[in-house]
Write a protein that holds these residues in place. Sequence first.
Motif, PDB file in Angstrom:
ATOM      1  N   MET B   1       0.276  -7.161 -43.216  1.00 58.56           N
ATOM      2  CA  MET B   1       1.128  -7.278 -42.019  1.00 58.56           C
ATOM      3  C   MET B   1       1.957  -6.015 -41.805  1.00 58.56           C
ATOM      4  N   PHE B   2       2.685  -5.623 -42.886  1.00 62.18           N
ATOM      5  CA  PHE B   2       3.510  -4.410 -42.757  1.00 62.18           C
ATOM      6  C   PHE B   2       2.774  -3.265 -43.448  1.00 62.18           C
ATOM      7  N   LYS B   3       1.730  -2.774 -42.766  1.00 62.43           N
ATOM      8  CA  LYS B   3       0.840  -1.851 -43.464  1.00 62.43           C
ATOM      9  C   LYS B   3       1.445  -0.463 -43.734  1.00 62.43           C
ATOM     10  N   ASP B   4       2.497  -0.081 -42.985  1.00 61.37           N
ATOM     11  CA  ASP B   4       3.086   1.242 -43.223  1.00 61.37           C
ATOM     12  C   ASP B   4       4.027   1.251 -44.422  1.00 61.37           C
ATOM     13  N   LEU B   5       4.353   0.077 -44.906  1.00 62.14           N
ATOM     14  CA  LEU B   5       5.315   0.012 -46.015  1.00 62.14           C
ATOM     15  C   LEU B   5       4.614   0.216 -47.350  1.00 62.14           C
ATOM     16  N   ASP B   6       5.175   1.094 -48.153  1.00 64.17           N
ATOM     17  CA  ASP B   6       4.642   1.418 -49.480  1.00 64.17           C
ATOM     18  C   ASP B   6       4.464   0.125 -50.299  1.00 64.17           C
ATOM     19  N   PRO B   7       3.227  -0.223 -50.662  1.00 63.09           N
ATOM     20  CA  PRO B   7       3.010  -1.492 -51.385  1.00 63.09           C
ATOM     21  C   PRO B   7       3.700  -1.531 -52.748  1.00 63.09           C
ATOM     22  N   ILE B   8       3.932  -0.349 -53.327  1.00 61.33           N
ATOM     23  CA  ILE B   8       4.619  -0.340 -54.636  1.00 61.33           C
ATOM     24  C   ILE B   8       6.065  -0.843 -54.457  1.00 61.33           C
ATOM     25  N   LEU B   9       6.697  -0.410 -53.376  1.00 61.33           N
ATOM     26  CA  LEU B   9       8.102  -0.809 -53.162  1.00 61.33           C
ATOM     27  C   LEU B   9       8.233  -2.143 -52.422  1.00 61.33           C
ATOM     28  N   HIS B  10       7.194  -2.496 -51.670  1.00 60.33           N
ATOM     29  CA  HIS B  10       7.309  -3.705 -50.864  1.00 60.33           C
ATOM     30  C   HIS B  10       7.029  -4.959 -51.698  1.00 60.33           C
ATOM     31  N   SER B  11       7.869  -5.150 -52.673  1.00 57.94           N
ATOM     32  CA  SER B  11       7.796  -6.337 -53.539  1.00 57.94           C
ATOM     33  C   SER B  11       9.231  -6.623 -53.974  1.00 57.94           C
ATOM     34  N   GLN B  12       9.577  -7.895 -53.978  1.00 64.52           N
ATOM     35  CA  GLN B  12      10.970  -8.275 -54.195  1.00 64.52           C
ATOM     36  C   GLN B  12      11.610  -7.610 -55.427  1.00 64.52           C
ATOM     37  N   LEU B  13      10.967  -7.750 -56.588  1.00 62.43           N
ATOM     38  CA  LEU B  13      11.583  -7.250 -57.816  1.00 62.43           C
ATOM     39  C   LEU B  13      11.538  -5.726 -57.916  1.00 62.43           C
ATOM     40  N   ARG B  14      10.400  -5.129 -57.524  1.00 62.59           N
ATOM     41  CA  ARG B  14      10.307  -3.663 -57.624  1.00 62.59           C
ATOM     42  C   ARG B  14      11.307  -2.997 -56.677  1.00 62.59           C
ATOM     43  N   LEU B  15      11.475  -3.588 -55.497  1.00 63.60           N
ATOM     44  CA  LEU B  15      12.435  -3.031 -54.546  1.00 63.60           C
ATOM     45  C   LEU B  15      13.864  -3.169 -55.089  1.00 63.60           C
ATOM     46  N   ALA B  16      14.123  -4.306 -55.733  1.00 64.07           N
ATOM     47  CA  ALA B  16      15.459  -4.519 -56.316  1.00 64.07           C
ATOM     48  C   ALA B  16      15.728  -3.488 -57.414  1.00 64.07           C
ATOM     49  N   ILE B  17      14.725  -3.226 -58.258  1.00 61.18           N
ATOM     50  CA  ILE B  17      14.895  -2.260 -59.359  1.00 61.18           C
ATOM     51  C   ILE B  17      15.207  -0.868 -58.798  1.00 61.18           C
ATOM     52  N   ILE B  18      14.391  -0.456 -57.829  1.00 55.16           N
ATOM     53  CA  ILE B  18      14.578   0.890 -57.247  1.00 55.16           C
ATOM     54  C   ILE B  18      15.936   0.981 -56.539  1.00 55.16           C
ATOM     55  N   SER B  19      16.323  -0.068 -55.808  1.00 50.54           N
ATOM     56  CA  SER B  19      17.604  -0.052 -55.076  1.00 50.54           C
ATOM     57  C   SER B  19      18.781   0.024 -56.047  1.00 50.54           C
ATOM     58  N   LEU B  20      18.606  -0.580 -57.204  1.00 50.97           N
ATOM     59  CA  LEU B  20      19.665  -0.553 -58.221  1.00 50.97           C
ATOM     60  C   LEU B  20      19.739   0.845 -58.843  1.00 50.97           C
ATOM     61  N   LEU B  21      18.560   1.393 -59.154  1.00 50.95           N
ATOM     62  CA  LEU B  21      18.527   2.693 -59.845  1.00 50.95           C
ATOM     63  C   LEU B  21      18.937   3.855 -58.943  1.00 50.95           C
ATOM     64  N   ILE B  22      18.809   3.668 -57.621  1.00 50.38           N
ATOM     65  CA  ILE B  22      19.161   4.764 -56.712  1.00 50.38           C
ATOM     66  C   ILE B  22      20.675   5.046 -56.759  1.00 50.38           C
ATOM     67  N   GLY B  23      21.454   4.034 -57.151  1.00 51.97           N
ATOM     68  CA  GLY B  23      22.909   4.217 -57.159  1.00 51.97           C
ATOM     69  C   GLY B  23      23.504   4.603 -58.504  1.00 51.97           C
ATOM     70  N   VAL B  24      22.686   4.649 -59.547  1.00 53.15           N
ATOM     71  CA  VAL B  24      23.230   4.982 -60.874  1.00 53.15           C
ATOM     72  C   VAL B  24      22.404   6.098 -61.516  1.00 53.15           C
ATOM     73  N   LYS B  25      22.980   6.723 -62.529  1.00 55.72           N
ATOM     74  CA  LYS B  25      22.254   7.808 -63.194  1.00 55.72           C
ATOM     75  C   LYS B  25      21.127   7.231 -64.064  1.00 55.72           C
ATOM     76  N   GLU B  26      21.467   6.214 -64.845  1.00 62.65           N
ATOM     77  CA  GLU B  26      20.454   5.502 -65.627  1.00 62.65           C
ATOM     78  C   GLU B  26      20.978   4.114 -65.986  1.00 62.65           C
ATOM     79  N   ALA B  27      20.046   3.214 -66.244  1.00 62.85           N
ATOM     80  CA  ALA B  27      20.463   1.852 -66.589  1.00 62.85           C
ATOM     81  C   ALA B  27      19.518   1.306 -67.639  1.00 62.85           C
ATOM     82  N   ASP B  28      20.028   0.480 -68.542  1.00 59.28           N
ATOM     83  CA  ASP B  28      19.126  -0.060 -69.557  1.00 59.28           C
ATOM     84  C   ASP B  28      18.492  -1.366 -69.083  1.00 59.28           C
TER      85      ASP B  28
END
Lengths: 196, 97
Positions: B1-28
């Motif tokens: 349906m949303f074919k232009d969206l990166d399939p790696i990021l277009h997933s609930q958990l993977r998007l959450a991980i990336i969104s979290l990591l974008i705001g911090v230097k590193e996280a365990d």
Amino acid sequence: MEKELTPTESLAIIENMINKAKSNYSDDSTLYLLWGWVIFICSIGHFILLQTNIIKYPEYIWVLTWGAVIYQIYYILKKEKKKKVKSYTDEIVGYVWMGFGFTMFFISIIIGNQNNWITLYPIILFMYGTPTFISGVAIRFLPLKIGGIVCWGLAFIAKFTADIYVLLLLALAVLAAWIVPGYLLKAKYKNNSYEE
Amino acid sequence: MFKDLDPILHSQLRLAIISLLIGVKEADFNFIKEKTKSTAGNLSVQIQKLKDAGYIEVTKQFKDNYPLTTCSITKQGVHAFEIYVKALQGYLHTDKN
């Protein structure tokens, strides 16, 4: 198979996660309180010893700060081990204080042995204000910003204050900049206003 | 349906991980698990997928005899996230029109 996200759901996830990361500052209240109380005791103690003349070198009371340095190293190493996340804010605030620490160390080595500390107190007071204010801005904590401004104001007053009374201004400065904000920050973490 | 969206990021958990990591230097690993409210198994799988795509860097070490996994976003990850957000904005604007 996971259901496909709608763009609105995606944005909600992004917003939620960015907010969770944003409010993550490490609790530095212990260090504000440690240094606040050590400097407070040293400056008041120095003032009393100068007034009463009971010992020959009253300035030796400042040796207490070395104890604080040792405790701080131990505390930071212990905390680093437990730390689950490193934020950019924590990193910047850490470097600002490291720069402040080096400057104070440099001053104590170069000028300390010339025995004219009292004339330097306006500069030291001004220097206390800068990292305190920057930390307040970085972690969005008003009491630290106010504390920094109070230090700057006291630095100007110190310029026109007679000799040893500057020590009392120093005690007042750490009370406003580190002790009071330190307790408020501790209370804020306790109430979970910031996520750890 | 949303074919232009990166399939790696277009997933609930993977998007959450990336969104979290974008705001911090590193996280365990435990921090990410706690904030994303995910299970350890699922999180491991999704972290591996993001790592394989080159979007995050994963460091494994031992702390007090316990394994510790630390994650941080890569430049490629930041770039992919920016493109993903732009694509999302495109969809939202189309919806409004």
